[in-house]
Design a protein around this motif. Structure first.
Motif, mmCIF file in Angstrom:
data_model
loop_
_atom_site.group_PDB
_atom_site.id
_atom_site.type_symbol
_atom_site.label_atom_id
_atom_site.label_comp_id
_atom_site.label_asym_id
_atom_site.label_seq_id
_atom_site.Cartn_x
_atom_site.Cartn_y
_atom_site.Cartn_z
ATOM 1 N N LEU A 62 18.306 0.326 -3.023
ATOM 2 C CA LEU A 62 17.996 0.810 -1.670
ATOM 3 C C LEU A 62 17.669 2.301 -1.651
ATOM 4 N N ALA A 63 18.247 3.081 -2.575
ATOM 5 C CA ALA A 63 17.933 4.510 -2.633
ATOM 6 C C ALA A 63 16.473 4.709 -3.039
ATOM 7 N N VAL A 64 15.999 3.892 -3.969
ATOM 8 C CA VAL A 64 14.596 3.958 -4.393
ATOM 9 C C VAL A 64 13.693 3.500 -3.250
ATOM 10 N N ARG A 65 14.115 2.429 -2.578
ATOM 11 C CA ARG A 65 13.296 1.945 -1.446
ATOM 12 C C ARG A 65 13.213 2.990 -0.349
ATOM 13 N N ALA A 66 14.305 3.736 -0.138
ATOM 14 C CA ALA A 66 14.284 4.816 0.863
ATOM 15 C C ALA A 66 13.313 5.904 0.429
ATOM 16 N N ALA A 67 13.343 6.272 -0.853
ATOM 17 C CA ALA A 67 12.425 7.315 -1.358
ATOM 18 C C ALA A 67 10.976 6.848 -1.245
ATOM 19 N N ARG A 68 10.727 5.581 -1.583
ATOM 20 C CA ARG A 68 9.361 5.029 -1.522
ATOM 21 C C ARG A 68 8.850 4.957 -0.084
ATOM 22 N N GLY A 110 12.061 19.914 -1.075
ATOM 23 C CA GLY A 110 11.152 21.050 -1.145
ATOM 24 C C GLY A 110 9.991 20.995 -0.169
ATOM 25 N N ARG A 111 10.062 20.120 0.796
ATOM 26 C CA ARG A 111 9.025 20.063 1.825
ATOM 27 C C ARG A 111 9.618 19.449 3.091
ATOM 28 N N THR A 112 8.864 19.575 4.176
ATOM 29 C CA THR A 112 9.360 19.029 5.441
ATOM 30 C C THR A 112 8.826 17.618 5.635
ATOM 31 N N TYR A 113 9.732 16.701 5.924
ATOM 32 C CA TYR A 113 9.327 15.331 6.244
ATOM 33 C C TYR A 113 9.586 15.088 7.724
ATOM 34 N N THR A 114 8.660 14.426 8.362
ATOM 35 C CA THR A 114 8.921 13.970 9.721
ATOM 36 C C THR A 114 8.777 12.449 9.739
ATOM 37 N N ALA A 115 9.664 11.806 10.483
ATOM 38 C CA ALA A 115 9.626 10.342 10.572
ATOM 39 C C ALA A 115 10.489 9.937 11.752
ATOM 40 N N ASP A 116 10.351 8.712 12.203
ATOM 41 C CA ASP A 116 11.315 8.145 13.144
ATOM 42 C C ASP A 116 12.483 7.677 12.268
ATOM 43 N N TRP A 117 13.460 8.576 12.090
ATOM 44 C CA TRP A 117 14.485 8.354 11.071
ATOM 45 C C TRP A 117 15.334 7.116 11.334
ATOM 46 N N VAL A 118 15.667 6.876 12.607
ATOM 47 C CA VAL A 118 16.503 5.704 12.910
ATOM 48 C C VAL A 118 15.727 4.416 12.617
ATOM 49 N N GLN A 119 14.462 4.415 13.011
ATOM 50 C CA GLN A 119 13.606 3.249 12.763
ATOM 51 C C GLN A 119 13.449 2.991 11.257
ATOM 52 N N LEU A 120 13.219 4.078 10.535
ATOM 53 C CA LEU A 120 13.063 3.970 9.077
ATOM 54 C C LEU A 120 14.365 3.464 8.449
ATOM 55 N N ALA A 121 15.488 4.038 8.902
ATOM 56 C CA ALA A 121 16.801 3.618 8.384
ATOM 57 C C ALA A 121 17.014 2.136 8.662
ATOM 58 N N ARG A 122 16.720 1.709 9.876
ATOM 59 C CA ARG A 122 16.930 0.314 10.263
ATOM 60 C C ARG A 122 16.090 -0.632 9.412
ATOM 61 N N SER A 123 14.878 -0.193 9.057
ATOM 62 C CA SER A 123 14.015 -1.061 8.259
ATOM 63 C C SER A 123 14.579 -1.252 6.842
ATOM 64 N N GLY A 125 17.964 -1.408 6.189
ATOM 65 C CA GLY A 125 19.156 -2.267 6.282
ATOM 66 C C GLY A 125 19.940 -1.956 7.540
ATOM 67 N N SER A 126 20.698 -2.941 8.017
ATOM 68 C CA SER A 126 21.387 -2.806 9.310
ATOM 69 C C SER A 126 22.426 -1.687 9.334
ATOM 70 N N ASP A 127 23.041 -1.395 8.178
ATOM 71 C CA ASP A 127 24.098 -0.377 8.152
ATOM 72 C C ASP A 127 23.559 1.034 7.911
ATOM 73 N N VAL A 128 22.283 1.157 7.591
ATOM 74 C CA VAL A 128 21.757 2.473 7.192
ATOM 75 C C VAL A 128 21.788 3.496 8.341
ATOM 76 N N PRO A 129 21.396 3.117 9.593
ATOM 77 C CA PRO A 129 21.436 4.128 10.672
ATOM 78 C C PRO A 129 22.825 4.750 10.854
ATOM 79 N N PHE A 130 23.885 3.939 10.707
ATOM 80 C CA PHE A 130 25.245 4.475 10.851
ATOM 81 C C PHE A 130 25.461 5.671 9.928
ATOM 82 N N PHE A 131 24.960 5.567 8.698
ATOM 83 C CA PHE A 131 25.224 6.617 7.710
ATOM 84 C C PHE A 131 24.419 7.890 7.970
ATOM 85 N N LEU A 132 23.476 7.834 8.902
ATOM 86 C CA LEU A 132 22.782 9.074 9.286
ATOM 87 C C LEU A 132 23.679 9.922 10.172
#
Ligand code: C5P
Length: 289
Positions: A62-68, A110-123, A125-132
């Motif tokens: 899942l860490a690799v999938r998050a990076a990808r 080393g750079r700025t990322y912008t994303a809908d972080w909760v949406q990305l986390a949810r995609s 896994g269900s527990d990922v948003p909690f850990f944000l």
């Protein structure tokens, strides 16, 4: 740069309606633990991932999938040191993924990322948003509605990981086979646990400990039942399944109680033991509770 990836336990876990997409609405009070994996981030010309457990290296991690999922892919070497047992219901993989997202948010690549972080986390896994949230939280929806609780009390936890894996999807299917009464939010056990946690009221939190998967999994999985029985026989005041298992935990006000229970446990070494505590940081409640 180092990021802690804490484990979690659910003090309550209510499984509500099954939605048309097959997922279930949930209501849960979740707390992070000091038991944690560690994510090390170093600059690198290309993306690389290594893990202390080589069997977990690969694209499915899942860490690799998050990076990808980040655009562009970070130019960094990620080193993951695992401490949280897998297939335990402790959210280890989800926490690792969230740590990658938190790293991206904080500029660690080393750079700025912008994303809908909760949406990305949810995609991921269900527990990922909690850990944000980096805090205890009331978690609703299918995991994406996260309301942080604020300062956690400095309570202690003994986690036992029995030598067995439990399928989360199968656990949900088993629950669907029995009719569940509808439960209004305002009188729910999770809201009760949430306010008790905020007051630092141990007795009330202990009375509120509940998990809709507990009986289903304990009745169908011998090793889980055995771990629960062993905790209670060793003098634990409570014992509850972690998430959908297979880990179980007991909660206590102080470390001495946990140590005493651990000493009296009648379980073989194949039942892994993790004495730990709420990750309360240095919260004001930790100083006055
Ligand atoms: O999202 P995650 O990968 O953690 O979910 C694993 C499985 O658990 C899903 O495929 C689904 O069957 C079930 N699940 C569910 N409702 C949720 C979360 C998970 O039915 N809210």
């Amino acid at each position: 740069m180092k990021f802690a990836c804490p484990a979690k336990i659910n003090l309550t876990l209510e499984v509500l309606d099954r939605r048309p997409d097959g997922y279930h609405a949930l209501r849960s009070v979740m707390v992070p633990l000091e038991l944690a994996d560690e994510l090390l981030i170093e600059p690198s010309p290309t993306f690389a991932f290594v893990c202390s457990d080589p069997s977990l290296e690969g694209e499915e991690n899942l860490a690799v999938r998050a990076a990808r999922a980040l655009e562009p892919l970070p130019a960094a070497k990620l080193t993951l040191r695992k401490a949280i047992p897998m297939q335990a219901g402790l959210g280890g993989g989800s926490s690792d993924a969230a740590a990658v997202l938190r790293a991206a948010m904080s500029g660690a690549f080393g750079r700025t990322y912008t994303a809908d972080w909760v949406q990305l986390a949810r995609s991921l896994g269900s527990d990922v948003p909690f850990f944000l949230a980096d805090s205890g939280a009331l978690v609703e929806g299918t995991g994406e509605r996260v309301t942080a609780v604020g300062a956690l009390p400095p309570w202690h936890v003994l986690v036992i990981k029995p030598p067995v894996a439990v399928s989360t999807a199968a656990a949900f299917t088993t629950l669907d086979a029995v009719a569940r009464p509808s439960r209004p939010r305002n009188t729910s056990i999770s809201l009760c646990a949430l306010t008790a946690l905020q007051r630092g009221d141990f007795d009330e939190v202990e009375r509120s400990l509940s998990n809709d998967f507990h009986d289903v999994i304990a009745n169908s999985t011998l090793q889980v039942a055995r771990a629960i029985e062993a905790l209670l026989a060793a003098g634990a005041g409570n014992a509850l399944l972690a998430g959908s298992g297979s880990a179980v935990f007991t909660l206590a006000r102080d470390a001495a109680t946990i140590a005493a229970v651990e000493t009296r446990l009648d379980l073989g070494p194949e039942y892994l033991r993790f004495p730990t505590a709420f990750a309360h940081g240095n919260s004001w409640r930790g100083r006055v509770a």
